[in-house]
Design an enzyme around this catalytic site. Structure first.
Site, PDB file in Angstrom:
ATOM      1  CE1 TYR A 141      51.850 -12.475  62.103  1.00 24.37           C
ATOM      2  CE2 TYR A 141      51.619 -13.995  60.263  1.00 24.37           C
ATOM      3  CZ  TYR A 141      51.490 -13.719  61.606  1.00 24.37           C
ATOM      4  OH  TYR A 141      50.994 -14.677  62.446  1.00 24.37           O
ATOM      5  CE  LYS A 186      52.144  -4.024  76.008  1.00 20.61           C
ATOM      6  NZ  LYS A 186      51.599  -4.450  77.312  1.00 20.61           N
ATOM      7  CG  ASP A 219      48.951  -6.469  78.488  1.00 17.92           C
ATOM      8  OD1 ASP A 219      48.090  -5.707  77.994  1.00 17.92           O
ATOM      9  OD2 ASP A 219      49.835  -6.061  79.269  1.00 17.92           O
ATOM     10  CG  ASP A 243      48.829 -15.912  64.412  1.00 19.15           C
ATOM     11  OD1 ASP A 243      48.072 -16.783  63.940  1.00 19.15           O
ATOM     12  OD2 ASP A 243      49.984 -16.164  64.794  1.00 19.15           O
ATOM     13  CG  ASP A 247      46.107 -20.487  67.413  1.00 20.18           C
ATOM     14  OD1 ASP A 247      45.453 -20.255  66.362  1.00 20.18           O
ATOM     15  OD2 ASP A 247      47.058 -21.290  67.458  1.00 20.18           O
TER      16      ASP A 247
HETATM   17  C1  IPM Z   1      47.039 -18.501  60.803  1.00 18.97           C
HETATM   18  C2  IPM Z   1      48.366 -19.199  60.805  1.00 18.97           C
HETATM   19  C3  IPM Z   1      49.313 -18.478  59.845  1.00 18.97           C
HETATM   20  C4  IPM Z   1      49.475 -17.065  60.369  1.00 18.97           C
HETATM   21  C5  IPM Z   1      50.677 -19.168  59.661  1.00 18.97           C
HETATM   22  C6  IPM Z   1      50.538 -20.587  59.184  1.00 18.97           C
HETATM   23  C7  IPM Z   1      51.569 -18.384  58.743  1.00 18.97           C
HETATM   24  O1  IPM Z   1      48.884 -19.291  62.092  1.00 18.97           O
HETATM   25  O2  IPM Z   1      46.422 -18.367  59.730  1.00 18.97           O
HETATM   26  O3  IPM Z   1      46.590 -18.088  61.881  1.00 18.97           O
HETATM   27  O4  IPM Z   1      50.290 -16.823  61.270  1.00 18.97           O
HETATM   28  O5  IPM Z   1      48.797 -16.177  59.849  1.00 18.97           O
HETATM   29 MG    MG Z   2      47.533 -18.643  63.566  1.00 19.61          MG
END
Ligand code: IPM
Ligand code: MG
Length: 362
Positions: A141, A186, A219, A243, A247
């Site tokens: 990042y 990884k 993975d 990240d 999700d």
């Molecule tokens: C999160 C989001 C952010 C990230 C984006 C919006 C930059 O996806 O906080 O998980 O990737 O960190």
């Molecule tokens: Mg995110």
């Protein structure tokens, strides 16, 4: 106690869900005799529109003075032109970096009422209670980015010090829980991951002998998170893996709209935000799920203000509201749903009930 809280509503549903969280914090202040002062600041697309910059200086200055920051979400189609030189997300990355918030805690504990909303079989979800500790200010990042006409590159870099501090954070958390820590990397491919694995092993060996450490490749972790989520407790990983995995993990909880997060550094100032995005498709309609933002406010009470009991009572109030059937559209599975305000009011009503909290976690 008195606390100064900076609120950064951001874009899309951000203003709606942060307003909900602020309402709940005001109710906490009245119920438990605290005084919270809220100051709103611009970030993301809203800041680009107003100031031409995703993170104005006075937003950073206010956050640095505050006891804690509550953030909604950033981004949206209006600012998504790939050729644009400023993007809302830059504001979020820059505030994390400016405040030195390297440890991002993302707890996942599915609530019984929400299990039906998960695409995963309910028997796999019973008893799931895990926290991902995502490194937040390093890795791909923040590495150098380059672009020529026919090539692009993003550099992924980690220093020993960056790995050590987040792993220590995860170890301390593991010791408050079951003592088990899973480190995700990884290492079969990436040099940064080989360093990550070495340093993690060393930190646990030298400083946290009571932590049971397991390494997982990212993975296979993605697979195990769905196949046997109950087996995990604290998971520590680098920025981008964290990240993506969080999700994925949100599906264990039934909806992205239920997962809070806390971003912490060395001091007590933290930044608290739902892990969901700005959901521009439903913005401004009063239907967004406010629970993740409210649960983020609970984490703020716990981690920045040291108000553990109040935090647990807010969490209990959210559970109470869910149990009483206050389900937003993302949870209602086509049945009649409540809007943001009704869900928030339900939490505030639950907060008025007696609340005793013998067990405090996360
Ligand atoms: C999160 C989001 C952010 C990230 C984006 C919006 C930059 O996806 O906080 O998980 O990737 O960190
Ligand atoms: Mg995110």
């Amino acid at each position: 106690m008195h606390a100064d809280i900076v609120v950064m509503p951001g874009d899309g549903i951000g203003p709606e869900v942060t307003a909900a969280a602020v309402d709940v914090l005001r109710a906490v202040a009245i119920r438990y005799g605290h005084s919270f002062r809220f100051e709103e600041k611009l970030i993301g697309g809203a800041a680009i529109d107003a100031a031409g910059n995703a993170l104005p200086d006075d937003t950073v200055a206010a956050a640095q003075r505050a006891d804690a920051v509550l953030l909604g979400a950033v981004g949206g189609p209006k600012w998504s032109d790939p050729k644009a030189s400023v993007r809302p997300e830059q504001g979020l990355l820059a505030i994390r970096k400016a405040l030195g918030l390297y440890a991002n805690l993302r707890p996942v504990k599915p609530h019984a009422v929400a299990l039906g909303a998960s695409p995963i079989k309910p028997h796999l979800l019973q008893g799931v209670d895990l926290v991902v500790v995502r490194e937040l200010t390093g890795g791909i990042y923040f590495g150098q980015k380059q672009r020529t006409a026919d090539r692009a590159s993003d550099l992924c870099e980690y220093s020993v010090a960056e790995i050590k501090r987040v792993v220590r954070h995860a170890c301390r958390l593991a010791l408050q829980r079951s003592g088990r820590l899973t480190s995700v990397d990884k290492a079969n491919v990436l040099e940064t991951s080989r360093l990550w694995r070495e340093v993690t092993t060393q930190v646990v060996h030298d400083e946290f002998p009571d932590v049971t450490l397991e390494h997982q490749l990212v993975d296979s972790m993605a697979m195990h998170l769905i196949a046997k989520p109950r087996e995990y407790d604290v998971i520590v990983t680098e920025n981008m893996f964290g990240d993506i995995l969080t999700d994925e993990a949100s599906m264990l909880a039934g909806s992205l709209g239920l997962l809070p997060s806390a971003s912490l550094g060395e001091g007590s100032v933290g930044l608290y935000e739902p892990i969901h995005g700005s959901a521009p498709d439903i913005a401004g309609r009063g239907v967004a799920n406010p629970y993740a933002a409210i649960l983020s406010a609970a984490m703020l009470l716990r981690h920045s203000l040291g108000l553990d009991a109040e935090a647990a009572c807010v969490e209990r109030a959210v559970h109470g509201a869910l149990e009483a059937g206050f389900l937003t559209a993302d949870l209602a599975l086509g049945k009649p749903a409540v809007g943001t305000q009704a869900a928030t009011a339900a939490v505030i009503e639950q907060l008025q009930l007696p609340c005793q909290v013998p067990e405090l976690r996360d």
